[in-house]
Write an enzyme that holds these catalytic residues in place. Structure first.
Site, PDB file in Angstrom:
ATOM      1  N   LYS A   1      -5.266 -18.262  25.857  1.00 23.43           N
ATOM      2  CA  LYS A   1      -5.727 -17.002  25.246  1.00 23.43           C
ATOM      3  C   LYS A   1      -6.407 -16.141  26.305  1.00 23.43           C
ATOM      4  CE  LYS A   1     -10.416 -17.701  25.315  1.00 23.43           C
ATOM      5  NZ  LYS A   1     -11.185 -17.122  26.377  1.00 23.43           N
TER       6      LYS A   1
ATOM      7  N   ASP B   1     -13.769 -22.167  20.564  1.00 25.66           N
ATOM      8  CA  ASP B   1     -12.462 -21.499  20.683  1.00 25.66           C
ATOM      9  C   ASP B   1     -11.338 -22.245  19.976  1.00 25.66           C
ATOM     10  OD1 ASP B   1     -13.413 -19.452  22.260  1.00 25.66           O
ATOM     11  OD2 ASP B   1     -12.759 -20.329  24.162  1.00 25.66           O
TER      12      ASP B   1
END
Ligand code: C5P
Length: 291
Positions: free
Chosen positions: A11, A136
């Site tokens: 990401k 995350d």
């Protein structure tokens, strides 16, 4: 089914805003998270019992220090399975690079074990296990474009962006996330990043204007300590990037470029021969093109 191969994409943060320190020591954040095409591959095989982890990168920890191992432990314990798994991580995402490499491997293990054993665990359960593993990890379960808040574990899915072409540069300097947050605290700064505005642009499906001051609150404090990183940012801009930002706590920088060819040119002409440089693009929720 005896084995499954699961993609584990990296990401980037299109925005990272720090709102303050919480009583549990974490920071209250507002993040715009985006999955990209750069990905690890995780192979999971059923075995009789126990968890065995191996990886293409020999520097990765293979026991409980590896989040992917802990993900397997948590989900197998949750469903009281006596069977075990052999996990192999084909590592392509640079480690400690601000790209959620460890978190995405953990999320892929949760997804993979859920599918491999036909557990059919509800999304809320997987998200809860993911949040225990790291801030995350919940985002990494589905990816795409999302607004993350709280300590980053609360997710509001956003519409998929039109494909953005990117170049990533990582100079191999590992940066500790707790260190970066501590530097920010010491700087005494208060964030004025207009994350709400970017959120509105994405929610309304409009084109993102890259001149508007989207940013990452950790960038300035990290650049102050690691002067050589400023050069990467300047070079990417000089080579024609529309927008350049550090991802997470660094040290990867991503550049938004006009098209794939422009990205290829930057990659081919990049002067830092020791740097990890790759082109990539944004991918949609559940990353169908990577399976
Ligand atoms: O949640 P995770 O284990 O990935 O976080 C790693 C470290 O990053 C935390 O221990 C904390 O020091 C820092 N962090 C933070 N605030 C957040 C997320 C992470 O201070 N919202």
């Amino acid at each position: 089914m005896k084995e499954i191969i699961v993609p584990a994409p990296a990401k980037i943060n299109l925005a990272l805003k720090i709102k303050g320190v919480r009583s549990d020591g974490y920071h209250e954040v507002e993040l715009i998270m985006q999955t990209i095409s750069l990905h690890d591959r995780i192979r999971i095989r059923k075995n009789e019992r126990g968890i065995k982890l191996t990886a293409s990168d020999p520097s990765l920890p293979v026991g409980q220090k590896n989040l992917a191992y802990r993900a397997a432990e948590e989900i197998l314990n949750f469903v009281n399975l006596t069977a075990g798994v052999d996990i192999y991580i084909e590592k392509r995402i640079p480690v400690a690079a601000g790209l959620a490499g460890g978190s995405t491997d953990a999320a892929a293990v949760l997804t993979g074990i859920n599918k491999l054993f036909g557990l059919s665990l509800a999304d809320e359960i997987l998200l809860e296990i993911a949040a225990r593993l790291g801030s995350d990890v919940p985002f990494c379960l589905h990816g795409g474009t999302a607004f993350a808040y709280g300590r980053g574990e609360k997710i509001r899915q956003l519409p998929d962006l039109n494909r953005l072409n990117l170049v990533l540069v990582n100079p191999g300097i590992p940066i500790s996330t707790p260190w970066a947050y501590a530097q920010y605290d010491q700087s005494g700064k208060a964030s004025n990043l207009p994350v709400d505005q970017l959120l509105q642009v994405i929610e309304e499906g409009k084109e993102i204007n890259w001149q508007e001051g989207w940013g990452n609150d950790l960038e300035e404090v990290v650049l102050r300590e690691y002067k050589e990183l400023s050069l990467i940012k300047e070079r990417l801009k000089a080579m024609g990037a529309k927008f350049v930002l550090m991802s997470g706590s660094g040290s990867t920088f991503f550049a938004v470029v006009e098209n794939q060819k422009a990205g290829e040119e930057i990659r081919a002409n990049w002067p830092g021969k020791k740097d990890f440089v790759t082109t990539a693009w944004t991918v949609k929720k559940d990353f169908p093109e990577l399976w």
